[in-house]
Enzyme design. Structure first.
Site: not given
Length: 365
Positions: A222-223, A230, A239, A265
């Site tokens: 997971d980022i 965003n 993106d 993500e």
């Protein structure tokens, strides 16, 4: 098809023999020889086709030789049939239609020209041998042959155009199906396989692991803090961050490892035939590579980190349960400060939340 052609030729020869026996005007001996040669020639070709001896040829069904033989036979029959030669145009039409699906456009035109020449010669010979060469029947028969030839060739060409259009439509449909299949299994943004395709692959690897006894590990990645990316920099930057992350992880895992975008993500990494220590080293390489990643944007450079949870797939467990254990390990990595990976325990116990006490996971920053 060769057997059908042989059967039709035998039936036509039978009709000619009936006419020869019923009419004293026909040369019965010549008709018998004609029938034997016509049917025998196709029988030999059929035997070669059925034996497989023609498989190495460009035209293994011998379509052109069969048609040339039957056209020649039809032209000879026109001469031999005398007043009954009105039967031949129908046989000629059958011959030309027979090759519709086995010939190219050029071959259809070529065989049509050959038929025209062969029957032109037959009409000329028949007129010279006829006691009433200028009779209206001779003229009518000749016109019928020309009409049948022209009509058959024109219809064959029309059928070929329809077949070509259908082939183009089939190719377009096949391409559309390939695109749909790709969209159904791939994430369009990152190019990774999607969740549904990954679940299928994991079930397949689960069965292989059970048969071979080789280890299978699943990691949830997971980022960290992706939502602010965003919110602050826009979805276009988000993106690019997802694409850069996917490319970086793929560059630091083996070709046999499978990375999938799980949603948003979140990503899932499947490590096949990998020992736990090797998986730890791999996740650390991934963590360092993502930490070093720089993504330029309008106001500067964006940096990221990743948290991961790793779980060893246990015999008797389902893939879903292994994913849940990896997700719990990921939760622990997040709770411990992110930018790290955590290995889920291999026992049946369920880990407590980090806030409830020391984590039973092996963790590393």
């Amino acid at each position: 098809m060769a057997l059908l052609a042989l059967l039709l030729m035998a039936a036509s020869a039978g009709v000619m023999l009936l006419v020869a026996h019923a009419s004293a005007a026909l040369n019965a001996t010549a008709v018998h020889w004609w029938a034997a040669l016509s049917v025998g020639g196709l029988a030999v070709m059929t035997a070669f086709i059925r034996s497989g001896a023609t498989l190495a040829l460009r035209d293994p069904s011998l379509t052109l030789p069969q048609m040339a033989w039957t056209i020649t036979s039809g032209a000879v029959a026109y001469v031999l049939a005398g007043e009954a030669r009105g039967l031949v145009p129908s046989v000629l039409a059958m011959i030309l239609f027979f090759g519709t699906f086995g010939l190219t456009v050029a071959e259809v035109i070529g065989i049509g020209i050959y038929a025209l020449v062969a029957f032109g010669c037959a009409i000329g010979v028949s007129s010279r041998l006829s006691a009433n060469a200028s009779g209206y029947l001779d003229t009518a028969y000749a016109l019928m042959v020309v009409i049948v030839l022209g009509g058959c060739v024109a219809l064959n060409l029309r059928i070929h155009r329809i077949r070509a259009r259908l082939q183009q439509q089939r190719e377009a449909l096949a391409q559309a199906l390939d695109i749909n299949r790709e969209l159904a299994t791939r994430d369009e943004l990152t190019g990774l396989i999607n969740r549904r395709a990954m679940l299928d692959l994991m079930e397949l690897e689960h069965r292989r692991s059970l048969r071979s006894g080789r280890p299978l590990l699943l990691a949830q990645l997971d980022i960290d803090h992706f939502k602010p990316i965003n919110d602050q920099h826009g979805h276009a930057t988000g993106d690019r961050a997802l694409q850069a992350f996917a490319g970086t992880v793929r560059a630091h895992v083996r070709d046999t490892d499978v990375l999938a975008r799980w949603g948003g993500e979140e990503f899932v990494l499947m490590l096949c035939e990998t020992q736990l220590d090797d998986a730890r080293e791999l996740l650390e390489r991934v963590r360092l590579a993502v930490e070093a990643l720089e993504i330029p944007h309008a106001t500067g450079t964006l940096r990221m980190s990743v948290s991961a949870g790793l779980a060893l797939h246990l015999p008797g467990d389902t893939v879903v349960h292994t994913l849940e254990r990896a997700d719990q390990a990921l939760y622990t990595a997040k709770a411990l400060g992110r930018n790290r990976w955590v290995v889920a325990p291999s026992g049946p116990q369920h880990p407590p939340r980090p806030a409830a006490g020391p984590s039973p996971f092996n963790a590393r920053v």
